[in-house]
Design an enzyme around this catalytic site. Structure first.
Site, PDB file in Angstrom:
ATOM      1  N   ASN A 278       1.022  -1.136   0.116  1.00  0.00           N
ATOM      2  CA  ASN A 278      -0.066  -0.072   0.055  1.00  0.00           C
ATOM      3  C   ASN A 278       0.834   1.343   0.069  1.00  0.00           C
ATOM      4  OD1 ASN A 278       0.376  -0.782   2.629  1.00  0.00           O
ATOM      5  ND2 ASN A 278      -0.993   0.324   3.662  1.00  0.00           N
TER       6      ASN A 278
ATOM      7  N   GLU B 155       0.294   5.229   0.817  1.00  0.00           N
ATOM      8  CA  GLU B 155      -0.547   6.258   1.188  1.00  0.00           C
ATOM      9  C   GLU B 155      -0.142   7.612   0.647  1.00  0.00           C
ATOM     10  OE1 GLU B 155      -1.054   5.493   5.526  1.00  0.00           O
ATOM     11  OE2 GLU B 155      -2.274   3.735   4.944  1.00  0.00           O
TER      12      GLU B 155
ATOM     13  N   CYS C 212      -4.198   0.624  -2.412  1.00  0.00           N
ATOM     14  CA  CYS C 212      -4.008  -0.678  -1.732  1.00  0.00           C
ATOM     15  C   CYS C 212      -2.864  -1.421  -2.404  1.00  0.00           C
ATOM     16  CB  CYS C 212      -4.998  -1.573  -1.772  1.00  0.00           C
ATOM     17  SG  CYS C 212      -6.704  -0.691  -0.653  1.00  0.00           S
TER      18      CYS C 212
ATOM     19  N   GLU D   7      -3.264  -4.644  -2.971  1.00  0.00           N
ATOM     20  CA  GLU D   7      -3.744  -5.493  -4.081  1.00  0.00           C
ATOM     21  C   GLU D   7      -3.562  -4.755  -5.429  1.00  0.00           C
ATOM     22  OE1 GLU D   7      -4.685  -4.910  -1.061  1.00  0.00           O
ATOM     23  OE2 GLU D   7      -6.328  -6.391  -0.170  1.00  0.00           O
TER      24      GLU D   7
ATOM     25  N   CYS E 235     -10.376  -5.042   0.130  1.00  0.00           N
ATOM     26  CA  CYS E 235     -11.510  -4.065   0.264  1.00  0.00           C
ATOM     27  C   CYS E 235     -12.258  -4.280  -1.028  1.00  0.00           C
ATOM     28  CB  CYS E 235     -10.880  -2.348   0.637  1.00  0.00           C
ATOM     29  SG  CYS E 235     -10.390  -1.643  -1.123  1.00  0.00           S
TER      30      CYS E 235
ATOM     31  N   CYS F   8     -10.844  -2.962  -4.448  1.00  0.00           N
ATOM     32  CA  CYS F   8      -9.797  -3.957  -5.058  1.00  0.00           C
ATOM     33  C   CYS F   8     -10.409  -5.132  -5.431  1.00  0.00           C
ATOM     34  CB  CYS F   8      -8.787  -4.355  -3.825  1.00  0.00           C
ATOM     35  SG  CYS F   8      -7.659  -3.234  -3.351  1.00  0.00           S
TER      36      CYS F   8
HETATM   37  N1  THU Z   1      -5.250  -1.458   2.592  1.00  0.00           N
HETATM   38  C1  THU Z   1      -4.629  -2.372   1.692  1.00  0.00           C
HETATM   39  O1  THU Z   1      -3.278  -1.935   1.062  1.00  0.00           O
HETATM   40  N2  THU Z   1      -5.420  -3.335   1.350  1.00  0.00           N
HETATM   41  C2  THU Z   1      -6.352  -3.945   2.049  1.00  0.00           C
HETATM   42  O2  THU Z   1      -6.829  -5.042   1.725  1.00  0.00           O
HETATM   43  C3  THU Z   1      -7.044  -3.125   3.004  1.00  0.00           C
HETATM   44  C4  THU Z   1      -6.619  -1.829   3.130  1.00  0.00           C
HETATM   45  C5  THU Z   1      -4.694  -0.371   3.036  1.00  0.00           C
HETATM   46  C6  THU Z   1      -5.057   1.017   2.645  1.00  0.00           C
HETATM   47  C7  THU Z   1      -4.686   1.859   3.732  1.00  0.00           C
HETATM   48  O3  THU Z   1      -3.287   2.187   3.253  1.00  0.00           O
HETATM   49  C8  THU Z   1      -4.280   1.145   4.851  1.00  0.00           C
HETATM   50  O4  THU Z   1      -4.459  -0.434   4.363  1.00  0.00           O
HETATM   51  C9  THU Z   1      -5.702   1.411   5.830  1.00  0.00           C
HETATM   52  O5  THU Z   1      -6.997   1.232   5.343  1.00  0.00           O
END
Ligand code: THU
Length: 138
Positions: free
Chosen positions: A42, A44, A53, A55, A90, A93
């Site tokens: 991920n 941000e 994310c 994925e 999520c 994704c």
């Molecule tokens: N996130 C992912 O990378 N994948 C997931 O399946 C769930 C959420 C990340 C997004 C964000 O950077 C952090 O997790 C919290 O939501």
């Protein structure tokens, strides 16, 4: 086996996560039908909503690695976190995964305790909107 290899690669990607705001690192690894392993974490942003994310970054890496001659499809995806509660993909994704994985392929969540959970693509997003819906206009 394949799942254990992908779990290692996903853990590796987890360490590269850029998650200074949530502090929730996620790593992903996927296998293509041409046997390439790709990774994502991920990423941000100070403008929080721009976060991508693990994925989706993993799938993007597959797109970059993919050679024109065949259709890009993945056979397996692993999501690694260090949470007792395993991390499922999520909603956004799930939509993107549906575009690149056959319905019968599986996603596995794994954590630092090597606890695991598997889902079929069809379970994650039943009746997904796919390229087929776009091209079948009449
Ligand atoms: N996130 C992912 O990378 N994948 C997931 O399946 C769930 C959420 C990340 C997004 C964000 O950077 C952090 O997790 C919290 O939501």
């Amino acid at each position: 086996d394949t799942w254990q290899l992908l779990a290692e690669k996903a853990k590796n990607a987890y360490r590269k996560a850029y998650a200074p705001y949530s502090k929730f690192n996620v790593g992903a690894a996927a296998l293509t039908f041409t046997n390439k392993v790709v990774q994502g974490c991920n990423v941000e942003n100070a403008s929080y909503g721009l976060t991508v994310c693990a994925e989706r970054n993993c799938i993007a890496q597959g797109v970059i690695q993919h050679s024109e001659s065949e259709k890009l499809q993945f056979s397996a995806l692993v999501v690694y976190t260090e949470q007792e509660k395993l991390t499922p993909p999520c909603g956004a994704c799930r939509q993107v995964i549906s575009e690149f994985f056959p319905k019968g392929a599986q996603v596995m969540a794994v954590n630092h305790l090597n606890e695991q959970q598997h889902w079929k693509i069809e379970e994650l997003l039943p009746d997904a909107f796919t390229p087929y819906d776009l091209f079948n206009k009449t």
